[in-house]
Design a protein around this motif. Structure first.
Motif, PDB file in Angstrom:
ATOM      1  N   THR A   1       0.831  -1.201   0.000  1.00  7.99           N
ATOM      2  CA  THR A   1       0.000   0.000   0.000  1.00  7.99           C
ATOM      3  C   THR A   1       0.869   1.257   0.000  1.00  7.99           C
ATOM      4  N   GLY A   2       1.865   1.301   0.881  1.00  7.44           N
ATOM      5  CA  GLY A   2       2.679   2.503   1.025  1.00  7.44           C
ATOM      6  C   GLY A   2       3.437   2.885  -0.234  1.00  7.44           C
ATOM      7  N   LEU A   3       4.081   1.933  -0.888  1.00  6.75           N
ATOM      8  CA  LEU A   3       4.831   2.247  -2.105  1.00  6.75           C
ATOM      9  C   LEU A   3       3.901   2.646  -3.243  1.00  6.75           C
ATOM     10  N   THR A   4       2.709   2.053  -3.284  1.00  7.60           N
ATOM     11  CA  THR A   4       1.745   2.432  -4.320  1.00  7.60           C
ATOM     12  C   THR A   4       1.320   3.885  -4.137  1.00  7.60           C
ATOM     13  N   GLN A   5       1.069   4.289  -2.901  1.00  7.52           N
ATOM     14  CA  GLN A   5       0.707   5.684  -2.640  1.00  7.52           C
ATOM     15  C   GLN A   5       1.814   6.627  -3.099  1.00  7.52           C
ATOM     16  N   LYS A   6       3.043   6.238  -2.823  1.00  6.76           N
ATOM     17  CA  LYS A   6       4.186   7.092  -3.155  1.00  6.76           C
ATOM     18  C   LYS A   6       4.359   7.250  -4.664  1.00  6.76           C
ATOM     19  N   ILE A   7       4.317   6.142  -5.400  1.00  9.87           N
ATOM     20  CA  ILE A   7       4.557   6.235  -6.846  1.00  9.87           C
ATOM     21  C   ILE A   7       3.354   6.820  -7.573  1.00  9.87           C
ATOM     22  N   PHE A   8       2.126   6.566  -7.062  1.00 14.47           N
ATOM     23  CA  PHE A   8       0.955   7.132  -7.739  1.00 14.47           C
ATOM     24  C   PHE A   8       0.888   8.639  -7.532  1.00 14.47           C
ATOM     25  N   ASP A   9       1.243   9.129  -6.359  1.00 11.72           N
ATOM     26  CA  ASP A   9       1.307  10.574  -6.137  1.00 11.72           C
ATOM     27  C   ASP A   9       2.325  11.211  -7.073  1.00 11.72           C
ATOM     28  N   TRP A  10       3.457  10.535  -7.273  1.00 10.56           N
ATOM     29  CA  TRP A  10       4.483  11.044  -8.197  1.00 10.56           C
ATOM     30  C   TRP A  10       3.927  11.096  -9.625  1.00 10.56           C
ATOM     31  N   TYR A  11       3.193  10.059 -10.000  1.00  6.49           N
ATOM     32  CA  TYR A  11       2.579  10.006 -11.339  1.00  6.49           C
ATOM     33  C   TYR A  11       1.621  11.183 -11.551  1.00  6.49           C
ATOM     34  N   LEU A  12       0.767  11.433 -10.571  1.00 10.99           N
ATOM     35  CA  LEU A  12      -0.207  12.522 -10.708  1.00 10.99           C
ATOM     36  C   LEU A  12       0.469  13.885 -10.790  1.00 10.99           C
ATOM     37  N   ALA A  13       1.633  14.004 -10.164  1.00  8.88           N
ATOM     38  CA  ALA A  13       2.323  15.295 -10.124  1.00  8.88           C
ATOM     39  C   ALA A  13       3.149  15.576 -11.382  1.00  8.88           C
ATOM     40  N   HIS A  14       3.256  14.618 -12.282  1.00  2.52           N
ATOM     41  CA  HIS A  14       4.096  14.780 -13.467  1.00  2.52           C
ATOM     42  C   HIS A  14       3.238  14.751 -14.740  1.00  2.52           C
ATOM     43  N   PRO A  15       3.053  15.898 -15.370  1.00  8.83           N
ATOM     44  CA  PRO A  15       2.145  16.015 -16.527  1.00  8.83           C
ATOM     45  C   PRO A  15       2.500  15.123 -17.713  1.00  8.83           C
ATOM     46  N   THR A  16       3.796  14.847 -17.924  1.00 11.47           N
ATOM     47  CA  THR A  16       4.163  14.058 -19.102  1.00 11.47           C
ATOM     48  C   THR A  16       3.788  12.588 -18.953  1.00 11.47           C
ATOM     49  N   ALA A  17       3.621  12.126 -17.723  1.00  9.45           N
ATOM     50  CA  ALA A  17       3.268  10.718 -17.482  1.00  9.45           C
ATOM     51  C   ALA A  17       1.784  10.525 -17.767  1.00  9.45           C
ATOM     52  N   LYS A  18       1.476   9.746 -18.783  1.00  2.00           N
ATOM     53  CA  LYS A  18       0.090   9.623 -19.248  1.00  2.00           C
ATOM     54  C   LYS A  18      -0.563   8.296 -18.896  1.00  2.00           C
ATOM     55  N   LYS A  19       0.239   7.260 -18.623  1.00  2.00           N
ATOM     56  CA  LYS A  19      -0.346   5.953 -18.330  1.00  2.00           C
ATOM     57  C   LYS A  19       0.281   5.361 -17.064  1.00  2.00           C
ATOM     58  N   PHE A  20      -0.577   4.789 -16.233  1.00  2.50           N
ATOM     59  CA  PHE A  20      -0.128   4.143 -15.003  1.00  2.50           C
ATOM     60  C   PHE A  20      -0.736   2.752 -14.942  1.00  2.50           C
ATOM     61  N   ILE A  21       0.123   1.741 -14.884  1.00  2.00           N
ATOM     62  CA  ILE A  21      -0.342   0.347 -14.817  1.00  2.00           C
ATOM     63  C   ILE A  21       0.012  -0.197 -13.447  1.00  2.00           C
ATOM     64  N   GLN A  22      -1.008  -0.456 -12.641  1.00  2.00           N
ATOM     65  CA  GLN A  22      -0.828  -0.979 -11.295  1.00  2.00           C
ATOM     66  C   GLN A  22      -0.991  -2.488 -11.303  1.00  2.00           C
ATOM     67  N   PHE A  23      -0.002  -3.207 -10.792  1.00  2.00           N
ATOM     68  CA  PHE A  23      -0.116  -4.659 -10.677  1.00  2.00           C
ATOM     69  C   PHE A  23      -0.680  -5.006  -9.308  1.00  2.00           C
ATOM     70  N   SER A  24      -1.916  -5.437  -9.298  1.00  2.00           N
ATOM     71  CA  SER A  24      -2.561  -5.911  -8.084  1.00  2.00           C
ATOM     72  C   SER A  24      -2.613  -7.434  -8.154  1.00  2.00           C
ATOM     73  N   THR A  25      -3.699  -8.045  -7.748  1.00  2.00           N
ATOM     74  CA  THR A  25      -3.832  -9.502  -7.752  1.00  2.00           C
ATOM     75  C   THR A  25      -5.298  -9.878  -7.673  1.00  2.00           C
ATOM     76  N   VAL A  26      -5.651 -11.041  -8.204  1.00  2.00           N
ATOM     77  CA  VAL A  26      -7.031 -11.510  -8.056  1.00  2.00           C
ATOM     78  C   VAL A  26      -7.374 -11.754  -6.595  1.00  2.00           C
ATOM     79  N   LYS A  27      -6.345 -11.933  -5.754  1.00  2.00           N
ATOM     80  CA  LYS A  27      -6.595 -12.149  -4.332  1.00  2.00           C
ATOM     81  C   LYS A  27      -7.103 -10.881  -3.642  1.00  2.00           C
ATOM     82  N   SER A  28      -6.979  -9.729  -4.309  1.00  2.00           N
ATOM     83  CA  SER A  28      -7.584  -8.515  -3.765  1.00  2.00           C
ATOM     84  C   SER A  28      -9.089  -8.523  -3.997  1.00  2.00           C
TER      85      SER A  28
END
Length: 333
Positions: A86-113
């Motif tokens: 959870t913690g690392l996902t929050q960190k990298i997703f916040d970075w993604y939202l703050a950077h305009p050139t980054a247009k796609k974010f692919i999060q690897f979760s799991t069917v167990k979620s």
């Protein structure tokens, strides 16, 4: 494209680098940073901090793989899962939202979620998430954080599914991938454990149970990620698996076929094996009721939504072919 892959030195990360390095510039983000063929440079998580803004170059897409895998021995503390998954996902997703050139974010979760057990014929994205244990719970918490930031209205729905129309962030795409068990050359997970048993000629005593399970061949996953990066697929939650589900008996036959051996599958009556499992509960034996359930239950995952989003009629790798390549790599190593 310029692609940042977190957990780039892991099993899935290494295979994605092989699939993408010929056409894209790849950067890594990991807890280790040795040189790697196909990776321009690997950064550390500290490089995302405000005091080092600009250290990581402008990125077009992020593939977030870094996380703590499921500990099948249940020896890991719950807070470790949440700190990493959870913690690392929050960190990298916040970075993604703050950077305009980054247009796609692919999060690897799991069917167990989504579900620890599959009720009905197969598991689809239209399911109310009911994870069991800190692994699945930490993964759904990461998913919910992303949705809250990107498409908060979706959290009001039972399924948490979202589309581009729900997005409160303009010009960006977000994909939450929920793969079932991923395998391929270099994999060291549960499939390797089963291979170790079968390769020694130990008979499989649960032949009377005809369960069916989905797997994800790394070749199919590579093609799906290529598609998400290059096509205009809608944002959302996507389950991932091969087209065909296999029974454990079929899996053992594939393992033996790849090794040139005869499969030894015993059809011991179900009642007798269930009784042995209950005895195992009392005597603390390796075969107990919980393990029996996991070995014999159905867990079939639908991949219809991701194929429709990418315009695929079928996955390029047949389930048995992918498993056979994985088993051959075990034997070679």
């Amino acid at each position: 494209m310029k692609i940042l892959i977190t957990g780039v030195h892991g099993f899935v990360g290494s295979n994605l680098v092989e699939a993408l390095k010929g056409e894209h510039t790849i950067y890594g983000l990991d807890i280790i940073n040795p040189s790697k063929d196909g990776v321009e440079k690997t950064f550390s998580w500290g490089d995302l901090g405000e005091e080092v803004q600009g250290k990581i170059p402008e990125i077009d897409a992020i593939i977030h793989l870094a996380g703590k895998a499921h500990d099948t021995k249940n020896q890991s503390a719950a807070e470790v899962y949440f700190k990493v998954n959870t913690g690392l996902t929050q960190k990298i997703f916040d970075w993604y939202l703050a950077h305009p050139t980054a247009k796609k974010f692919i999060q690897f979760s799991t069917v167990k979620s989504a579900a620890d057990r599959v009720e009905g014929e197969f598991l689809t994205e239209e399911c109310i998430p009911t994870p069991v244990g800190p692994y699945g719970e930490s993964k759904i918490a990461a998913e919910n954080y992303i949705i809250e930031k990107f498409a908060p209205e979706a959290l009001k729905r039972p399924f948490h599914n979202f589309t581009d129309e729900d997005a409160v962030v303009d010009g960006k795409k977000v994909y939450i991938m929920r793969p079932c068990m991923i395998h391929g050359p270099g994999n060291k997970g549960n499939l390797n454990l089963l291979y170790g048993v079968v390769s020694k000629g130990i008979p499989w005593p649960l032949g009377a149970f005809e369960n069916r399970r989905s797997f994800t061949s790394i070749g199919n996953l590579q093609e799906v990620i290529k598609g998400l990066l290059t096509k205009d697929a809608p944002s959302g939650i996507y389950h991932m698996g091969d087209d065909e589900a296999l029974s454990t008996n079929e899996l053992i036959e594939v393992i033996c076929s790849a090794l040139g051996k005869k499969a030894h599958i015993w059809n011991i009556p179900r009642g007798l094996m269930n009784g042995a499992a209950r005895l195992g509960d009392w005597l603390h034996l390796p075969l107990n009721s919980m393990r029996m359930q996991k070995l014999t239950e159905n867990y079939v995952v639908s991949n219809a939504k991701i194929k429709a989003a990418l315009g695929m009629k079928q996955m390029p790798v047949r389930a048995k072919d992918g498993l056979r390549e994985t088993i051959k790599s075990f034997a070679e190593n």
